[in-house]
Every structure is written in C-alpha cells, then in structure tokens.
Design a protein around this motif. Structure first.
Motif, PDB file in Angstrom:
ATOM      1  N   GLN A 167      -0.300   7.946  45.540  1.00 44.74           N
ATOM      2  CA  GLN A 167      -1.390   8.632  44.653  1.00 44.74           C
ATOM      3  C   GLN A 167      -1.735   9.766  44.804  1.00 44.74           C
ATOM      4  N   HIS A 168      -1.230  10.625  46.011  1.00 46.13           N
ATOM      5  CA  HIS A 168      -1.824  12.030  46.260  1.00 46.13           C
ATOM      6  C   HIS A 168      -0.664  12.502  46.860  1.00 46.13           C
ATOM      7  N   THR A 169      -0.476  14.038  46.397  1.00 46.91           N
ATOM      8  CA  THR A 169       0.549  14.789  47.005  1.00 46.91           C
ATOM      9  C   THR A 169      -0.086  16.019  46.768  1.00 46.91           C
ATOM     10  N   HIS A 170       0.737  17.158  47.253  1.00 54.05           N
ATOM     11  CA  HIS A 170       0.446  18.488  47.444  1.00 54.05           C
ATOM     12  C   HIS A 170       1.793  19.522  46.960  1.00 54.05           C
ATOM     13  N   GLU A 171       1.580  20.535  46.218  1.00 48.84           N
ATOM     14  CA  GLU A 171       2.618  21.254  45.853  1.00 48.84           C
ATOM     15  C   GLU A 171       3.126  22.195  47.068  1.00 48.84           C
ATOM     16  N   CYS A 172       4.438  22.170  47.343  1.00 46.65           N
ATOM     17  CA  CYS A 172       4.934  22.918  48.613  1.00 46.65           C
ATOM     18  C   CYS A 172       6.473  23.197  48.592  1.00 46.65           C
ATOM     19  N   HIS A 173       6.949  24.295  49.102  1.00 42.60           N
ATOM     20  CA  HIS A 173       8.249  24.669  49.120  1.00 42.60           C
ATOM     21  C   HIS A 173       8.596  25.039  50.306  1.00 42.60           C
ATOM     22  N   TYR A 174       8.027  25.711  51.300  1.00 43.64           N
ATOM     23  CA  TYR A 174       8.481  25.964  52.461  1.00 43.64           C
ATOM     24  C   TYR A 174       7.641  25.208  53.498  1.00 43.64           C
ATOM     25  N   GLU A 202      12.687   8.409  44.016  1.00 42.35           N
ATOM     26  CA  GLU A 202      13.789   9.295  44.573  1.00 42.35           C
ATOM     27  C   GLU A 202      13.411  10.733  43.870  1.00 42.35           C
ATOM     28  N   THR A 203      14.283  11.563  44.459  1.00 37.78           N
ATOM     29  CA  THR A 203      13.835  13.200  44.028  1.00 37.78           C
ATOM     30  C   THR A 203      15.284  13.998  44.586  1.00 37.78           C
ATOM     31  N   GLU A 204      15.339  15.312  43.779  1.00 38.68           N
ATOM     32  CA  GLU A 204      16.445  16.078  44.489  1.00 38.68           C
ATOM     33  C   GLU A 204      16.279  16.914  45.474  1.00 38.68           C
ATOM     34  N   PHE A 205      17.239  17.334  46.211  1.00 40.08           N
ATOM     35  CA  PHE A 205      16.926  18.415  47.353  1.00 40.08           C
ATOM     36  C   PHE A 205      18.176  19.500  47.086  1.00 40.08           C
ATOM     37  N   ASP A 206      17.679  20.554  47.747  1.00 40.50           N
ATOM     38  CA  ASP A 206      18.896  21.634  47.746  1.00 40.50           C
ATOM     39  C   ASP A 206      18.603  22.395  49.001  1.00 40.50           C
ATOM     40  N   THR A 207      19.794  22.574  49.755  1.00 42.86           N
ATOM     41  CA  THR A 207      19.697  23.148  51.092  1.00 42.86           C
ATOM     42  C   THR A 207      20.378  24.644  50.809  1.00 42.86           C
ATOM     43  N   GLY A 208      20.612  25.062  49.696  1.00 43.88           N
ATOM     44  CA  GLY A 208      21.094  26.506  49.466  1.00 43.88           C
ATOM     45  C   GLY A 208      19.975  27.550  49.817  1.00 43.88           C
ATOM     46  N   GLU A 209      20.765  28.786  50.077  1.00 45.56           N
ATOM     47  CA  GLU A 209      19.424  29.876  50.228  1.00 45.56           C
ATOM     48  C   GLU A 209      18.098  29.723  49.675  1.00 45.56           C
ATOM     49  N   GLY A 210      17.034  29.724  50.189  1.00 49.23           N
ATOM     50  CA  GLY A 210      15.841  29.736  49.526  1.00 49.23           C
ATOM     51  C   GLY A 210      15.436  28.384  48.691  1.00 49.23           C
ATOM     52  N   GLY A 211      16.201  27.374  49.374  1.00 47.39           N
ATOM     53  CA  GLY A 211      15.762  25.947  48.748  1.00 47.39           C
ATOM     54  C   GLY A 211      14.611  25.517  49.435  1.00 47.39           C
ATOM     55  N   ALA A 212      14.158  24.496  48.949  1.00 44.20           N
ATOM     56  CA  ALA A 212      12.792  23.848  49.370  1.00 44.20           C
ATOM     57  C   ALA A 212      13.204  23.162  50.753  1.00 44.20           C
ATOM     58  N   THR A 213      12.200  23.380  51.739  1.00 43.17           N
ATOM     59  CA  THR A 213      12.143  22.752  53.010  1.00 43.17           C
ATOM     60  C   THR A 213      11.235  21.814  53.073  1.00 43.17           C
ATOM     61  N   CYS A 214      10.363  21.602  52.038  1.00 45.72           N
ATOM     62  CA  CYS A 214       9.236  20.735  52.032  1.00 45.72           C
ATOM     63  C   CYS A 214       9.382  19.904  50.570  1.00 45.72           C
ATOM     64  N   ILE A 215       9.600  18.690  50.696  1.00 44.96           N
ATOM     65  CA  ILE A 215       9.721  17.934  49.404  1.00 44.96           C
ATOM     66  C   ILE A 215       8.628  16.689  49.417  1.00 44.96           C
ATOM     67  N   THR A 216       7.794  17.175  48.625  1.00 42.10           N
ATOM     68  CA  THR A 216       6.553  16.368  48.222  1.00 42.10           C
ATOM     69  C   THR A 216       6.347  15.906  46.589  1.00 42.10           C
ATOM     70  N   THR A 217       7.631  15.936  46.225  1.00 40.18           N
ATOM     71  CA  THR A 217       7.366  15.264  44.855  1.00 40.18           C
ATOM     72  C   THR A 217       8.272  13.870  44.644  1.00 40.18           C
ATOM     73  N   LEU A 218       8.193  13.244  45.762  1.00 41.46           N
ATOM     74  CA  LEU A 218       9.049  11.672  45.663  1.00 41.46           C
ATOM     75  C   LEU A 218       7.782  10.871  45.884  1.00 41.46           C
ATOM     76  N   GLN A 219       7.417  10.347  44.509  1.00 41.72           N
ATOM     77  CA  GLN A 219       6.410   9.352  44.149  1.00 41.72           C
ATOM     78  C   GLN A 219       7.097   7.802  44.273  1.00 41.72           C
ATOM     79  N   LEU A 220       6.377   6.977  44.835  1.00 40.27           N
ATOM     80  CA  LEU A 220       6.748   5.494  45.062  1.00 40.27           C
ATOM     81  C   LEU A 220       6.054   4.878  44.191  1.00 40.27           C
ATOM     82  N   SER A 221       6.904   4.183  43.281  1.00 38.54           N
ATOM     83  CA  SER A 221       6.072   3.257  42.190  1.00 38.54           C
ATOM     84  C   SER A 221       6.897   1.683  41.842  1.00 38.54           C
TER      85      SER A 221
END
Length: 215
Positions: A127-134, A196-215
C-alpha cells in the motif's frame, strides 16, 4: 573536486533528506545527500593499505549501536541495514554504487566499496512506499516488516543471481550484493501476491528499490 579516498575525512556542509513511509501518500522523501562543499584529506598511501577501512569517527558512530567491532565498509552496510532498531537512526549513511558516505553533523566520510559488487536494498510494498534512489541506512523505512517472501534476481542475460527465501528486516528492506554494471529484474512473491521491477548496478544506479509493489 571530491576524491574517492578510503577513510577520507571530508569536512563538508551537507543537505540530508531522510527516507520515511508516509501514511497519506505513496511518495515520501528522497534519501540522498547533496554535497555542497568538500575539503580533501588523508594520503594516497592509505588507499593501498586499507581500501575499505572505516575512519575512527565512523566506528565511534557505529559503537553507539553496539557495532564497535565493525571496521570494514561492507560489514558496516550489512550491520546497519539489518539493525533491529526503529528508524530513523542517529547514524546517517548513504549507499552509492562505488562508496558509502557517512555523515556526522557537518562532517562527511566517504569510504569506497572494494571489489566488483554493488549493494542494493529492496523494500517490497503493498500500500505505501517512498521515493528513493540512494539507500539511507539510517533513515529508509519500508512498509513490510518481518515478512517472509521469495526473492529472485535475474540479469537481462538470463543469469540467476538470487533465488531464495528472505525475511524483511526492521526497516522493511532486504539487501543483496550484486555484480557491478549489471541490469535485470527483481521478482518477489509473498503468498498469493507478487511483483517485479528493474535494477541497474551501473555507475549512479539506484541502490534503493522502493518501486516493487506486490499485488
């Protein structure tokens, strides 16, 4: 210009915005550190001798949570993310793809992460998440705490990096060390719910994934 030195003391003025779950909206604050000014420190010789060692000021910060034996940056990341304490913590640390930035008041300590792996922390939600990148080790709080789920992490080339049962920690996250410069998909199943959601460990990629909603 900021230098990536181990255990480097970088006297700086910083803007720290914490991560938190909002009960009224699905998007809250961004866990990030904006570097306004820095002063270089330490010698290059230290970089060769202890590439992941923590400065004494950081070990003192960790000691307040009973982590005085932690002296390596990777161990510090694991210990802080799994710490059984309500967020936010008094320890502020921002995980980047190549370093972890610890903040103590107006002082900043940038410690490179050795090896060829990137730490990615995931907070599945319903139900609830937050925006995050690092990922903010002392600030980010996810919705689902102490919940069992199955996690699969697969690269775009079809390599399965993770395929295991996991339980979210007190901060609602589960974290994994993944190969650098890799893209793919994180899939999570909890009972009859999945997402499911995507990930990317390239330079400057997100180390915080908060976009994976279970439904």
């Amino acid at each position: 210009m900021k230098r990536h030195l181990p255990a480097a003391l970088l006297a700086t003025t910083v803007l720290l915005v914490g991560c938190a779950v909002s009960e009224d909206t699905e998007v809250s604050d961004v866990a990030d550190v904006e570097i306004v000014d820095t002063v270089e420190g330490t010698a290059d010789a230290d970089a060769e001798s202890a590439p992941s060692a923590l400065p004494t000021e950081v070990t003192a910060m960790l000691a307040t949570y009973g982590l005085e034996e932690v002296s390596d940056v990777r161990d510090a990341v694991d210990a802080l993310d799994q710490l059984d304490e309500t967020r936010p913590l008094s320890v502020h640390a921002s995980v980047r793809t190549d370093e972890v930035i610890f903040i103590d008041g107006e002082d900043e300590y940038a410690v490179p992460v050795p090896g060829d792996e990137v730490y990615v922390s995931i907070a599945p939600y319903e139900q609830h998440t937050h925006e995050c990148h690092y990922h903010a080790l002392g600030g980010c709080q996810g919705e689902l705490v102490d919940e069992e789920m199955h996690v699969t992490i697969t690269t775009n080339d079809g390599d399965v990096l993770v395929d295991e049962e996991a339980t979210t920690w007190t901060n609602g996250f589960i974290g994994f060390w993944l190969p650098q410069d890799t893209q793919g998909v994180v899939s999570v199943t909890r009972g009859e719910l999945s997402g499911e959601t995507e990930f990317d460990t390239g330079e400057g990629g997100a180390t915080c994934i908060t976009t994976l909603q279970l439904s």
